[in-house]
Design a protein around this motif. Structure first.
Motif, PDB file in Angstrom:
ATOM      1  N   TYR A  28       0.851  -1.192   0.000  1.00 25.36           N
ATOM      2  CA  TYR A  28       0.000   0.000   0.000  1.00 25.36           C
ATOM      3  C   TYR A  28       0.890   1.245   0.000  1.00 25.36           C
ATOM      4  CZ  TYR A  28      -3.572   3.348   1.460  1.00 25.36           C
ATOM      5  OH  TYR A  28      -4.428   4.434   1.526  1.00 25.36           O
ATOM      6  N   ARG A  29       0.684   2.123  -0.983  1.00 27.53           N
ATOM      7  CA  ARG A  29       1.435   3.382  -1.055  1.00 27.53           C
ATOM      8  C   ARG A  29       0.459   4.547  -1.081  1.00 27.53           C
ATOM      9  NH1 ARG A  29       5.922   1.668  -5.616  1.00 27.53           N
ATOM     10  NH2 ARG A  29       7.110   0.256  -4.262  1.00 27.53           N
ATOM     11  N   GLU A  30       0.678   5.496  -0.202  1.00 27.76           N
ATOM     12  CA  GLU A  30      -0.210   6.628  -0.072  1.00 27.76           C
ATOM     13  C   GLU A  30       0.005   7.650  -1.180  1.00 27.76           C
ATOM     14  OE1 GLU A  30       1.681   5.046   2.330  1.00 27.76           O
ATOM     15  OE2 GLU A  30       1.390   6.198   4.185  1.00 27.76           O
ATOM     16  N   VAL A  31      -1.098   8.271  -1.560  1.00 31.81           N
ATOM     17  CA  VAL A  31      -1.117   9.385  -2.510  1.00 31.81           C
ATOM     18  C   VAL A  31      -1.673  10.587  -1.763  1.00 31.81           C
ATOM     19  CG1 VAL A  31      -2.293  10.274  -4.572  1.00 31.81           C
ATOM     20  CG2 VAL A  31      -1.329   7.962  -4.584  1.00 31.81           C
ATOM     21  N   TYR A  32      -1.121  11.769  -2.026  1.00 30.15           N
ATOM     22  CA  TYR A  32      -1.552  12.960  -1.304  1.00 30.15           C
ATOM     23  C   TYR A  32      -2.207  13.956  -2.251  1.00 30.15           C
ATOM     24  CZ  TYR A  32       1.624  10.735   1.958  1.00 30.15           C
ATOM     25  OH  TYR A  32       2.254   9.802   2.753  1.00 30.15           O
ATOM     26  N   PHE A  33      -3.527  13.840  -2.387  1.00 32.40           N
ATOM     27  CA  PHE A  33      -4.303  14.823  -3.133  1.00 32.40           C
ATOM     28  C   PHE A  33      -4.253  16.177  -2.431  1.00 32.40           C
ATOM     29  CE2 PHE A  33      -7.254  11.248  -4.546  1.00 32.40           C
ATOM     30  CZ  PHE A  33      -6.830  11.277  -5.851  1.00 32.40           C
ATOM     31  N   ASP A  34      -4.181  16.130  -1.119  1.00 28.87           N
ATOM     32  CA  ASP A  34      -4.398  17.299  -0.287  1.00 28.87           C
ATOM     33  C   ASP A  34      -3.707  17.102   1.051  1.00 28.87           C
ATOM     34  OD1 ASP A  34      -6.143  15.530   1.210  1.00 28.87           O
ATOM     35  OD2 ASP A  34      -7.638  15.889  -0.341  1.00 28.87           O
ATOM     36  N   ARG A  35      -3.670  18.143   1.833  1.00 29.21           N
ATOM     37  CA  ARG A  35      -2.990  18.051   3.124  1.00 29.21           C
ATOM     38  C   ARG A  35      -3.659  17.061   4.062  1.00 29.21           C
ATOM     39  NH1 ARG A  35      -4.476  23.961   5.801  1.00 29.21           N
ATOM     40  NH2 ARG A  35      -6.549  24.172   4.897  1.00 29.21           N
TER      41      ARG A  35
END
Length: 219
Positions: free
Chosen positions: A97-104
């Motif tokens: 699982y790898r996180e994506v950061y659309f927003d803070r």
């Protein structure tokens, strides 16, 4: 499906609430247009990969997802449970699982999930997806920060532990740089997205996933 943007910002929590570090000249860019100089250089080994399943499984799924993405919540609360039961728990699939950061807010949630270490990460991730609408609430940053603190404490961490993780600005910067590097390398433009044994796939229902995984296992 949400389009992914690379925000030129790093989020962290202060003792009195939430705040955002941002360059005055920062711009919103897609992964394909982010310049190399804007990426925080982070060694891959500095950020722990969150993995479940057998290390020697013949198939590896890498999921790119955001804790603020409703499609990701739907996937984790449905299709993923079937994949875990039938493929991960049986030793056929290794899941990353790898996180994506659309927003803070997605970055903040990631920091809380990682605060529990590798042993607690997926349990906290489940809480974040199950309660996504509740902790995102009205979108007020201070309320979201408080809600994420509550999730951290519910997961068994002390207030001191949660606050220390939330206030780790160096970790926030490292995570953001790691995310940008991953997104560019694997050409990730939406969530949830998947890389299965090196091939990119968009979101699928369980029947489609099973067909792809069975084909990979047969080869």
């Amino acid at each position: 499906m949400k389009r992914m943007i690379a925000i030129a910002a790093v989020a962290a929590f202060g003792a009195g609430g939430a705040y955002l570090f941002m360059s005055q000249n920062s711009t919103v860019q897609t992964p394909g247009t982010v310049q190399a100089a804007s990426i925080v250089e982070v060694a891959q080994s500095d950020i722990a990969e969150m993995v479940m399943g057998a290390e020697d499984a013949p198939v590896t799924i890498v999921e790119y997802a955001s804790f603020t993405c409703p499609h990701c919540a739907t996937f984790h609360n449905g299709t993923f449970e079937q994949i875990k039961k039938n493929y991960v728990d049986t030793g056929k699939v290794r899941f990353v699982y790898r996180e994506v950061y659309f927003d803070r807010f997605g970055l903040w949630a990631s920091m809380v999930a990682r605060c529990g270490g590798e042993t607690r990460f997926f349990g906290i991730a489940d809480m974040l997806y199950d309660q996504q609408r509740d902790w995102l609430g009205t979108g007020d940053p201070v309320q979201i920060a408080d809600a994420l603190r509550t999730i951290g404490r519910t997961a068994g961490m002390t207030s001191v532990q949660v606050n220390e993780c939330m206030e780790d600005t160096a970790k926030a910067e490292a995570l953001f740089g790691w995310y940008e590097a991953n997104a560019q390398r694997d050409n990730i433009r939406a969530t949830p997205s998947f890389v299965i044994n090196g091939e990119n796939y968009s979101n699928m229902d369980y029947a489609q996933f099973a067909r792809v995984l069975d084909e990979k296992l047969a080869n």
